[in-house]
Design an enzyme around this catalytic site. Structure first.
Site, PDB file in Angstrom:
ATOM      1  N   MET A 270      48.584  29.235  38.105  1.00 39.49           N
ATOM      2  CA  MET A 270      47.349  29.986  38.286  1.00 39.49           C
ATOM      3  C   MET A 270      47.673  31.445  38.516  1.00 39.49           C
ATOM      4  O   MET A 270      48.541  31.786  39.321  1.00 39.49           O
ATOM      5  CB  MET A 270      46.564  29.412  39.474  1.00 39.49           C
ATOM      6  CG  MET A 270      45.267  30.126  39.757  1.00 39.49           C
ATOM      7  SD  MET A 270      44.138  30.068  38.354  1.00 39.49           S
ATOM      8  CE  MET A 270      43.230  31.593  38.588  1.00 39.49           C
ATOM      9  N   GLU A 305      51.258  33.613  32.964  1.00 34.13           N
ATOM     10  CA  GLU A 305      50.529  33.971  34.182  1.00 34.13           C
ATOM     11  C   GLU A 305      50.691  35.446  34.516  1.00 34.13           C
ATOM     12  O   GLU A 305      49.754  36.089  34.998  1.00 34.13           O
ATOM     13  CB  GLU A 305      50.976  33.096  35.348  1.00 34.13           C
ATOM     14  CG  GLU A 305      50.869  31.594  35.099  1.00 34.13           C
ATOM     15  CD  GLU A 305      49.498  31.143  34.636  1.00 34.13           C
ATOM     16  OE1 GLU A 305      48.496  31.804  34.959  1.00 34.13           O
ATOM     17  OE2 GLU A 305      49.421  30.109  33.931  1.00 34.13           O
ATOM     18  N   GLU A 327      42.113  33.066  28.216  1.00 37.19           N
ATOM     19  CA  GLU A 327      43.149  32.065  27.981  1.00 37.19           C
ATOM     20  C   GLU A 327      43.703  32.116  26.556  1.00 37.19           C
ATOM     21  O   GLU A 327      44.904  32.135  26.354  1.00 37.19           O
ATOM     22  CB  GLU A 327      42.620  30.666  28.319  1.00 37.19           C
ATOM     23  CG  GLU A 327      42.300  30.474  29.792  1.00 37.19           C
ATOM     24  CD  GLU A 327      43.502  30.690  30.709  1.00 37.19           C
ATOM     25  OE1 GLU A 327      44.647  30.787  30.218  1.00 37.19           O
ATOM     26  OE2 GLU A 327      43.285  30.776  31.930  1.00 37.19           O
TER      27      GLU A 327
END
Length: 882
Positions: A270, A305, A327
């Site tokens: 994340m 990330e 994304e």
């Protein structure tokens, strides 16, 4: 856990919030079962908003324990609080006001792993997509951005480490046995990027000097004793930072960048601003525990990330329908990074393999949706390969259409114009239109239409006119909610090759735009005539997979073999080998089902073995060529009425014929493709190991004995070779003493290493055949199996459901019934994990009727269960309906 049917959210209903958030001050008093959260939020009413509108904040299983308005306790008549929302009325028309909200939450009991939870003594957060509302009442949506100040108070001995986003402001003691730390993130961010970590962890430290000369502190936090295993992740981080500066001109913007590795995590990682939280499998590596694939994944995901700092954090999504904007775009960026770090054609082959095995079935099944969906019931279920991988391919096509120069101009404009904003796909595309002067309206259908386009091609050569005519037709199949599709703008990289293997450059092309080898297909049908072609060409279409399409182009085995030997685009060379293989594999599956002997075309076998022996090709490419299309690939190409046992038997027969024909080549490769000295994770060494292990696989078919694989297992000095040899023993010779001994040895050696034991579970879950279900059930009673750990569940139950067609797809339906029971069990603890594993059933309609009936019955069993989570109910209902 939310168990309602779920409200359907529509893109068309988007509207800004009535109130703008100016700042967020959070104070956490951490306790395993009673953490106190105080959120001080400053709002003002948005100009033009209804002056009487109340403010409505999101919650999820929350209990309000205090509410102040401008530091005064709010009269209960002015608000309504439920576990899922907080509504406050009678608010100022324009002046700023302050809400101070206090909640008490239980991190220890949070098995959903969303919001703030505690695992292994570590406090950790996961807030994307809607986890922040499990911490406090908040306008939990991506278009609400504000700077955050965070104060963390905790027991000093149990939690010496107190981390959050941004820059460290300071810390000190805080009464008996406690201490506090304060963090400030000056960059406005949405709540899904909030992060907090507290506990006792070791750290690996380094620094990076940015292109403007600022020194950034880099820290990777891991469990004590595992610090050496974070060295490769640190190296990948520094290479990512440098690459993003050099290729995209993006410099890091805080004083510190941190990564924390935890073992209980629903996702891979994340991108929380300045404090990335990772599943530890994508951080920890050394030769003893990590395969070459693990090293490559760590490199890619660390980069992914980090790259989100700009494509996702500095510029974020206006709403979750725009998820591909962060994304898909960032996957494209990490693909480019890995291609520059390793072998571009080999990386491209791996990308397309993954796309075809995961996204193409999604596009053709009941869970199909556009890259930008128009509605959802549970946003967690739209973190899909369509959003990520197909979204990346759409970005790649923009680069192909515009060329490198205009693509970079468009990206620069996007960064400059939208920094600090929450934006849409239209904002993104407009930047490229303005930078290039090209109308991308038709191209934008790639964002809006679901399904994989089918392009049918045919060609004819006119010797007298020295011209070649290429006829193309496109069709996108109907998908749930979209029965009619418009023609797409499809960029096809096309090249012509002569009899001598040289590339033919046409003097002109009419009937279609053709520039830089890219032919632009824009109509339903289109004919392009290539002039100045002196001899019959062999045509290569969709080179480097320039568009994510299915291509139907009847080419003779001789022409495909010609491309496999002479194509200068190595991806297209690999594709030619694959196109040679597939008809043989499809026929083998049909023959096996009918009890006929399996026989392969000589051209296919000879061409494949020649590629394996070709020393002008890099070993990693040759290893990819030898990895035939999978059983799932074959099922996808067959289309329907699939019998997993026949597909498996046919593929095994083809592998045996290749192995027998090429046994001398494979023996030589196994003997020569070796590395010397200490283990090196670089691409060259990994390629040597990949080709040697591919040869070992084929030798197991021609020798028909576990002896060589067992010798390889005993001699292996790295996890790549060890796990590959173990896989051969377990999958090829599951009932042998050698396999049993190797599995026991592996377990005993690595019992204390969770990441390696995940491999042990996954290898056994993948053993072909009906008996594997009994093995999986027994493994669930193994002391090393932990139901609450997502990695462990994925390694056994997930690997079995997704990766073992013959074991999972038993003719008696027991595999499907087993999965249904597991989904219902997991759902009570972790709905996201349950929903993602359930997607393994998405292609049930393509099975032969008996298996399809069993699969449907299992899905109905899930659907009829009481108190299903919204996550699982959404997936099961769409899977049954589609």
């Amino acid at each position: 856990m939310r168990t309602d049917t779920g409200q359907v959210i529509h893109l068309a209903d988007y509207r800004p919030t009535d109130f703008e958030l100016e700042r967020v001050d959070l104070t956490f008093e951490l306790d395993p079962t009673e953490t106190k959260v105080e959120a001080r939020l400053i709002f003002h009413r948005r100009p033009g908003a209804d002056p009487t509108a109340p403010i409505v904040l999101d919650g999820d299983e929350l209990t309000l324990s205090g509410l102040l308005f401008d530091q005064v306790e709010l009269d209960p008549s002015r608000y309504d609080a439920t576990p899922d929302s907080l509504t406050v009325r009678d608010l100022p028309e324009s002046a700023p006001f302050e809400l101070t909200i206090t909640t008490i939450i239980n991190p220890e009991a949070n098995t959903q792993l969303m919001g703030l939870y505690r695992t292994g003594g570590i406090y950790c957060t996961q807030c994307e997509a809607e986890g922040f509302r499990r911490i406090t009442y908040f306008p939990d949506r991506p278009d609400v951005l504000a700077p955050f100040t965070v104060n963390i108070i905790a027991d000093k001995d149990a939690n010496p480490l107190l981390l959050s986003n941004g820059n460290f402001l300071g810390g000190a003691g805080y009464g008996p046995g406690k201490h506090f730390a304060a963090w400030f993130d000056p960059h406005p961010k949405p709540s899904y990027l909030f992060a907090l970590v507290a506990g006792d962890l070791g750290v690996v430290e380094d620094t990076f000097t940015t292109m403007s000369g600022r020194e950034v502190a880099l820290k990777i936090y891991v469990e004590h004793g595992k610090e050496p295993r974070a060295a490769y992740a640190m190296d990948a981080l520094k290479r990512s930072m440098k690459w993003d500066e050099e290729v995209f001109g993006r410099e890091y913007d805080l004083d510190i960048f941190m990564i924390v590795a935890v073992s209980d995590f629903n996702m891979g990682a994340m991108e929380n601003k300045g404090l990335n939280i990772f599943n530890d499998k994508y951080v920890l590596a050394d030769p003893e525990i990590a395969t070459d694939a693990d090293y490559a994944n760590i490199e890619t995901i660390i980069a992914h990330e980090y790259f989100h700092n700009w494509t996702g954090n500095r510029i974020t999504c206006r709403d979750w329908f725009q998820l591909c904007l962060k994304e898909g775009l960032t996957v494209y960026r990490d693909h480019e990074f890995s291609s520059d770090q390793r072998s571009r054609p080999v990386k491209r082959i791996a990308e397309v393999r993954h796309l075809k095995s995961e996204q193409f079935p999604e596009d053709s099944g009941p869970l199909a949706h556009p890259v930008r969906p128009t509605k959802y019931r549970e946003i967690n279920n739209f973190y899909t390969t369509t959003v990520y991988e197909k979204g990346s391919e759409v970005t790649r096509m923009i680069a192909t259409l515009l060329g490198r120069g205009d693509f970079k101009k468009g990206m620069d404009l996007y960064f400059d114009r939208h920094d600090g904003q929450a934006v849409t796909i239209e904002d993104f595309v407009k930047c490229f239109e303005e930078a290039s002067g090209r109308d991308l309206a038709q191209f934008s259908l790639w964002y809006h239409q679901a399904g994989t386009p089918l392009v049918t091609a045919s060609g004819s050569y006119d010797a007298a006119a020295a011209s070649f005519t290429l006829s193309l037709e496109q069709m996108t199949p109907a998908t749930p909610g979209q029965s009619v599709k418009e023609p797409m703008h499809i960029p096809l990289s096309v090249a012509l090759f002569g009899e001598n293997g040289g590339k033919i450059e046409p003097s002109s092309v009419e009937g279609a735009e053709y520039a830089g080898d890219v032919l632009h297909l824009t109509g339903r049908t289109q004919t392009a005539v290539f002039h100045g072609v002196g001899s019959r060409p062999v045509v290569s279409i969709n080179r480097s997979f320039s568009a994510p399409i299915n291509l139907h182009f009847d080419q003779s085995p001789a022409d495909l073999a010609h491309l496999a030997r002479h194509e200068t685009d190595h991806f297209a060379r690999w594709q030619a080998l694959t196109d040679l293989a597939l008809p043989n594999l499809l026929k083998a599956a049909r023959d096996a089902r009918e009890g006929k002997p399996v026989a392969c075309e000589a051209t296919f076998v000879e061409t494949l073995i020649a590629a394996a022996a070709d020393e002008s090709l890099e070993p990693a490419f040759r290893a990819q060529a030898l990895a035939l299309p999978s059983e799932s690939d074959i099922a996808r190409e067959l289309g329907g009425n699939n019998d997993p046992d026949s597909i498996h038997a046919g593929r095994q027969a083809v592998l045996k014929q290749i192995a027998d024909a090429g046994k001398d080549v494979f023996a030589a490769l196994y003997a020569t493709m070796t590395t010397s000295g200490d283990f090196n994770a670089d691409a060259k060494s990994a390629g040597l190991r990949a080709l040697r292990n591919a040869a070992l696989t084929y030798l197991s078919y021609t020798e028909q004995t576990p002896a060589r694989a067992k010798t390889a297992f005993d001699a292996a000095n790295n996890m790549t070779d060890l796990s590959h040899a173990l896989t051969i023993l377990a999958h090829r010779f599951p009932d042998s003493a050698e396999a049993s001994e190797a599995l026991a040895t592996f377990r005993d050696r690595f019992a204390e290493n969770a990441l390696v034991i995940d491999k042990w579970f996954a290898i056994q879950a993948g053993i072909p055949g009906a008996k594997t279900l009994d093995r999986v059930r027994a493994l669930m009673d193994d002391p090393l199996f932990k139901r609450t750990n997502p990695n462990r569940m994925r390694s056994l139950v997930g690997s079995f459901a997704f990766g073992n067609p013959t074991g999972f797809g038993r003719a008696d339906g027991e595999g499907y019934r087993f999965l249904a029971a597991q989904i219902l069990d997991i759902d009570g603890r972790n709905p996201q994990l349950a929903a993602r594993i359930l997607t393994s059933m998405r292609s049930w309609r393509s099975l032969e009727p008996v298996r399809a009936d069993h699969a449907r019955a299992a899905l109905l069993e899930i659907e009829r269960a009481p108190a299903l989570s919204t996550d699982v109910r959404d997936i099961v209902e769409r899977t049954l309906k589609g």
